[in-house]
Structures are given as C-alpha cells and as structure tokens.
Design an enzyme around this catalytic site. Sequence first.
Site, PDB file in Angstrom:
ATOM      1  N   GLU A  99      20.741 -64.169 -43.858  1.00 15.58           N
ATOM      2  CA  GLU A  99      21.343 -65.495 -43.898  1.00 15.58           C
ATOM      3  C   GLU A  99      20.665 -66.458 -42.929  1.00 15.58           C
ATOM      4  O   GLU A  99      20.622 -67.666 -43.164  1.00 15.58           O
ATOM      5  CB  GLU A  99      22.846 -65.408 -43.590  1.00 15.58           C
ATOM      6  CG  GLU A  99      23.639 -66.617 -44.001  1.00 15.58           C
ATOM      7  CD  GLU A  99      25.127 -66.349 -44.002  1.00 15.58           C
ATOM      8  OE1 GLU A  99      25.711 -66.274 -45.100  1.00 15.58           O
ATOM      9  OE2 GLU A  99      25.714 -66.217 -42.914  1.00 15.58           O
TER      10      GLU A  99
ATOM     11  N   HIS B 213      16.069 -38.341 -47.241  1.00 10.32           N
ATOM     12  CA  HIS B 213      16.080 -37.610 -48.501  1.00 10.32           C
ATOM     13  C   HIS B 213      16.275 -38.524 -49.704  1.00 10.32           C
ATOM     14  O   HIS B 213      16.304 -38.028 -50.838  1.00 10.32           O
ATOM     15  CB  HIS B 213      17.174 -36.541 -48.480  1.00 10.32           C
ATOM     16  CG  HIS B 213      16.957 -35.485 -47.440  1.00 10.32           C
ATOM     17  ND1 HIS B 213      16.302 -34.301 -47.705  1.00 10.32           N
ATOM     18  CD2 HIS B 213      17.277 -35.453 -46.124  1.00 10.32           C
ATOM     19  CE1 HIS B 213      16.241 -33.578 -46.597  1.00 10.32           C
ATOM     20  NE2 HIS B 213      16.824 -34.255 -45.624  1.00 10.32           N
TER      21      HIS B 213
ATOM     22  N   LYS C 105      29.822 -70.991 -52.660  1.00 10.75           N
ATOM     23  CA  LYS C 105      31.234 -71.220 -52.358  1.00 10.75           C
ATOM     24  C   LYS C 105      31.767 -72.402 -53.152  1.00 10.75           C
ATOM     25  O   LYS C 105      32.881 -72.370 -53.681  1.00 10.75           O
ATOM     26  CB  LYS C 105      31.412 -71.476 -50.854  1.00 10.75           C
ATOM     27  CG  LYS C 105      31.233 -70.259 -49.969  1.00 10.75           C
ATOM     28  CD  LYS C 105      31.450 -70.638 -48.509  1.00 10.75           C
ATOM     29  CE  LYS C 105      31.295 -69.437 -47.591  1.00 10.75           C
ATOM     30  NZ  LYS C 105      31.491 -69.818 -46.161  1.00 10.75           N
TER      31      LYS C 105
END
Length: 432
Positions: free
Chosen positions: A272, A293, A404
Amino acid sequence: MQVDIGNALASVADPGVGADALDVLDDRVAIAHDRIAAGMADDDFGYASLNLPERTDAAAIESAVEPLADSDAVLTVGIGGSALGAATVSTALGPSDTTHRVLDNVDPEAVAEVLDDLPLDSTAVNAVSRSGTTAETLSNFLVVRDAMESAGVDWTDQTIVTTGEAGPLRALAEEHDLPALDVPDGVPGRFSALSAVGLVPAAIQGHDIEAVLSGGQAAMDSLSDSLYDCPAYAYGALAYALDQRGASVNAVMPYAERLEPFAEWFAQLWAESLGKDGLGQTPARALGATDQHSQLQLYRAGPRDKMVTLVRASERTDREIPETDVEDLAYLGGTGLGELLDAEFEATEASLAAAGRPNVRIELDRLDARGIGELLYAMEVACVLAGELYGIETFNQPAVEWGKNAARGLLGADGEFPEADAVAEKERLVVE
C-alpha cells in the site's frame, strides 16, 4: 536487531548490488535520512508515525482497558491497518489466558464461526476505525453487537473503541460512556501498530506494551545517515536497489509461527505504501520451514525476479527430539526442534545463495515484547526510506480509496460515487 545483506551483493547474487553501487546508494540514503528526520521533527503527515515510540502513552492504554482485564477473549473488529498490527503484536507476544480473535473480513460464514466460538459474555470487543465509517468494520461491529444482545449480554460493558476525534464510532462511545482511545493524528493505519490501534488487545491480555514501545525506541535510536550503521535503512535501501535490478517480488519468510501475522502486516505496509506510479515491490508471504516444501522451488529455480527476506530470533526455547531406533532418523534423536529449525533456516539461506538468488537475513535477539517493537518500527522506517528513494508519496493510498468509493456507491450510500459505474461497464467473457 541485525540485518545481513551479504547474500544480496552482486558477488553472490543475480540480481545483486555491487560494492560501488552500494556506496552510491549510501549517499542517497543520507539525503533521504535528512528528509525523514525533518518530517519527524515537524510531525508531518506520515512521518509522524515514526515518533510513536516516544508519543504513545502505554499507561493511558492500560488504564482504558482495565475494566476489560478479566476478559476470557478479546475480539478486534477492524480491517487493514486497524487489525493487522494488533494481530501481529498479540500473536508475537505468545500465549495468554485471554485469547485474541480478529474480524477483518465480512465473509458471513467466517464471522458466524468466530462468534459461535467465543464466550460472548466474557469477550472484550475492540472496535477500531479512524473515521468510524469504515463499511466492513462497522458492519461487523453491528453484527457483533446484535449477537451479544441476542445472548443477553450488555455489549456496552465489554466494548472499547479506538477512533478519530469525530465520527459515528466516537459519538457511540460518548453516548454509551465507552472507554475510548485516539487514533494518532498524522499516522496512516498501516503505520499505527505502535499506538493504541495495535496495542489494545495485547494490553487486555496483560502483555508488557511498554516494552514493545521500548523496542521501537531502540530502533528509532539506531537511525543514522548511513545504511552501514542503520539496519532499517540497510534493508529498505537493498530492497529498493534489488527491485530496480529486477527483483520485483519480496518474499518475506519468518521462521517462527508467532511471526506469521507479521508477514501479513508487512505485505500491507509494503504494497500500500510503495505500489504507486508503476513502481513498487510485490510482497509475498511465506513461513519457514513450512514453505520450503511449497515455495522454495520457485524462489531458487524460477524467474530471477525475487528477493527473499528471512526472519528469525537468535534465542528461543527448544524442545528435545526423542531418541529413536529407526536408523534413518537416528541423527535427529537428542537434538531439538529449534536446532532443526535453525538448520532449515541456514540451509534455505545457503541454497538461495548457491543458486545466486538474493536474500537478506533479519535477526532479532529474542521474539519478545522489545523484539517485536524493534522489528515493526524498523520495517516502517525501511518502507519510508524506500518511498523516498522511489520518489513516491509513501503515505497515501488512492487506489484503495477508489475501491471504497465504488463499494459505497453499489450499496447506495449518500453522495456521488462515479467509481460504481465501472461495475456495470465490466467487460464479460463467460465460459460455462
């Protein structure tokens, strides 16, 4: 805290940073340090974040949470920087008689599972939103409040809020006489872990939040005008330089389960803050030794577009591995799980270096309150320095605000939200 950048040098890695280039970079770090120091001195927006170890009042936080100190659980209701810092601090400090859960998503099934799993009559609710209008946070808070009322629990006796000076959450706190703490001025949420935003759950749990701030202060005291003298600047400068040379992905790999939320916190901080103007390194999250792994194959043998950040504590408790009569496993008997984890860490580090893949080691003395405070502050400083080197506005997040606004428009909020029109205009090619 120590940062070892040796495996990111051009003599080891490709991409890597040459010794001469490092010296040139250090000159730029000195200039950036002056800008950062001036911003801190003037309490400029964003730079004020780096003053939190000195400004945050641990006693005030502890006093505010005192009525909730006997809670069996604490539930943080927030999102992004209003939740990740709290989760990181609380988890890093280890087990407590008071469990900590987080609602930072509005997935209805996940919310239901968390609420069903909590003893609502002894759960402290920690609601965090600077504006007091964050849709996800306030929606979840309303759901939590309704669940408590349905269970016959007086939510006003068990709620603390951290918010701005004005807004619906502040008004609610005043109406119901709830304990309330302030989101610090001039501090973006992702930089607020060393404030009430990040420390309330740990305080309710009885952890030493003064020691967390002390760790942040130690990292603050280490700031200097050279990357050779400042671990935080060394990390931020090398990450920037490696990105410029093609390592556009930063895989952060802590070797401690209690630091797994730290990788999530770092991902928001890095993405951000630095992802602007076509620039910025993409953070990836991994966990040692688990992801040796599942991801190491790519990091060692895939595209040369990654740096790996390995994080561990030098000192930890250990647990002995029992002796066994299985011949192929006999070498493990009598050693410890911690010893094995250290061997895995060092083997991964050496494996990457042998393949010429840049990696950086971040090493804490101990994973304790002071250690996590030092780590969080150092990574914030590293991020700010990288932003200065990129020449971007580190402390804003315009792309997040666009999303938003689109969501508000779709939900029918008052106001004009042209961003919502993009939903109807979506290009579609559906395969069934």
